[in-house]
Design a protein around this motif. Structure first.
Motif, PDB file in Angstrom:
ATOM      1  N   VAL A 104     -15.128 -27.552   9.665  1.00 19.65           N
ATOM      2  CA  VAL A 104     -15.849 -28.941   8.928  1.00 19.65           C
ATOM      3  C   VAL A 104     -16.573 -28.473   8.100  1.00 19.65           C
ATOM      4  O   VAL A 104     -17.672 -27.628   8.228  1.00 19.65           O
ATOM      5  N   TYR A 105     -16.615 -29.093   6.961  1.00 23.19           N
ATOM      6  CA  TYR A 105     -17.714 -28.692   5.749  1.00 23.19           C
ATOM      7  C   TYR A 105     -18.275 -30.357   5.361  1.00 23.19           C
ATOM      8  O   TYR A 105     -17.607 -31.146   5.092  1.00 23.19           O
ATOM      9  N   HIS A 106     -19.410 -30.211   5.407  1.00 22.87           N
ATOM     10  CA  HIS A 106     -20.293 -31.590   5.139  1.00 22.87           C
ATOM     11  C   HIS A 106     -20.467 -31.620   3.345  1.00 22.87           C
ATOM     12  O   HIS A 106     -20.419 -30.434   2.940  1.00 22.87           O
ATOM     13  N   SER A 107     -20.605 -32.658   3.027  1.00 28.06           N
ATOM     14  CA  SER A 107     -20.883 -32.815   1.712  1.00 28.06           C
ATOM     15  C   SER A 107     -22.467 -32.652   1.218  1.00 28.06           C
ATOM     16  O   SER A 107     -23.055 -33.109   2.000  1.00 28.06           O
ATOM     17  N   LYS A 108     -22.436 -32.149   0.157  1.00 32.78           N
ATOM     18  CA  LYS A 108     -23.906 -32.306  -0.322  1.00 32.78           C
ATOM     19  C   LYS A 108     -24.181 -33.465  -0.693  1.00 32.78           C
ATOM     20  O   LYS A 108     -23.572 -34.187  -1.608  1.00 32.78           O
ATOM     21  N   PRO A 109     -25.400 -34.122  -0.303  1.00 35.47           N
ATOM     22  CA  PRO A 109     -25.740 -35.468  -0.829  1.00 35.47           C
ATOM     23  C   PRO A 109     -26.527 -35.427  -1.962  1.00 35.47           C
ATOM     24  O   PRO A 109     -27.074 -34.561  -2.426  1.00 35.47           O
ATOM     25  N   ASP A 110     -26.019 -36.295  -2.833  1.00 28.74           N
ATOM     26  CA  ASP A 110     -26.906 -36.674  -4.236  1.00 28.74           C
ATOM     27  C   ASP A 110     -27.751 -37.657  -4.079  1.00 28.74           C
ATOM     28  O   ASP A 110     -27.670 -38.908  -4.064  1.00 28.74           O
ATOM     29  N   VAL A 111     -29.222 -37.143  -3.709  1.00 27.45           N
ATOM     30  CA  VAL A 111     -30.236 -37.889  -3.322  1.00 27.45           C
ATOM     31  C   VAL A 111     -30.531 -39.062  -4.426  1.00 27.45           C
ATOM     32  O   VAL A 111     -30.833 -40.236  -4.188  1.00 27.45           O
ATOM     33  N   PHE A 112     -30.402 -38.533  -5.596  1.00 34.86           N
ATOM     34  CA  PHE A 112     -30.698 -39.272  -6.839  1.00 34.86           C
ATOM     35  C   PHE A 112     -29.856 -40.535  -6.977  1.00 34.86           C
ATOM     36  O   PHE A 112     -30.155 -41.617  -7.215  1.00 34.86           O
TER      37      PHE A 112
END
Length: 147
Positions: free
Chosen positions: A2-10
Motif C-alpha cells: 500500500v502506498y499513500h498519496s502525498k497530500p497537497d495542503v494548499f
C-alpha cells in the motif's frame, strides 16, 4: 503493498475555504427559522467531512492482478496488463485525477474511457519500481526523473 498519496495542503485548504465561503453565502437567504438553519448547516458539515475524507484517504494498493486506487468510498481497479506507460506530469487542472496535487505521475492504460489517471504517491520512485515488478511491459520515458 500500500502506498499513500502525498497530500497537497494548499489545495485542500483552498477547497475548504471556498466551501466555507460558499456555504455561508448560500445559507444566509434560506435561514428563515432556526430549524432550517440547523438542517442546512448539518448538510453542509456532512458534505465538508465527506470531501475531507476523500482528500486524506487516497491510497494505491498493489493487489495480485491489479492496481487498486482508493479515495474515500471510490475505487478504481486497473489491471496490470492494461498499464502501458508512466510519465511525470505537472498538469494540475485537467484530466482524470484522484489527487489535486501537481508534479505527480500519469498512468496510461487501456480499458477505461479516460485512458489515463493522474496520481501522486508519497514515494514515487519506490512506487514505480513496484509497478515495474508487477507490470514489466510498462514504458518509462528515457532519462526522466520522477522527483
Amino acid at each position: 503493498m500500500v502506498y499513500h498519496s502525498k497530500p497537497d495542503v494548499f489545495s485542500i485548504v483552498s477547497i475548504f475555504l471556498l466551501i466555507w465561503i460558499m456555504g455561508v453565502v448560500s445559507l444566509v437567504p434560506f435561514i428563515t427559522s432556526f430549524a432550517i438553519g440547523i438542517i442546512m448547516s448539518a448538510i453542509f458539515v456532512i458534505s465538508a467531512i465527506f470531501i475531507w475524507w476523500y482528500a486524506v484517504s487516497i491510497q494505491y494498493v498493489f493487489c495480485e492482478d491489479d492496481l487498486l486506487i482508493k479515495g474515500g468510498p471510490f475505487q478504481n481497479k486497473i489491471p496490470y496488463e492494461s498499464i502501458r506507460r508512466v510519465a511525470p506530469t505537472s498538469d494540475k487542472l485537467t484530466g482524470y485525477r484522484i489527487s489535486a496535487a501537481d508534479k505527480g505521475l500519469e498512468l496510461f492504460y487501456q480499458r477505461d474511457v479516460h485512458g489515463s489517471i493522474k496520481i501522486l504517491p508519497k514515494d514515487k520512485m519506490q512506487f514505480i519500481s513496484e509497478l515495474k515488478k508487477r507490470c514489466p511491459n510498462v514504458q518509462l520515458p528515457p532519462n526522466q526523473t520522477f522527483e
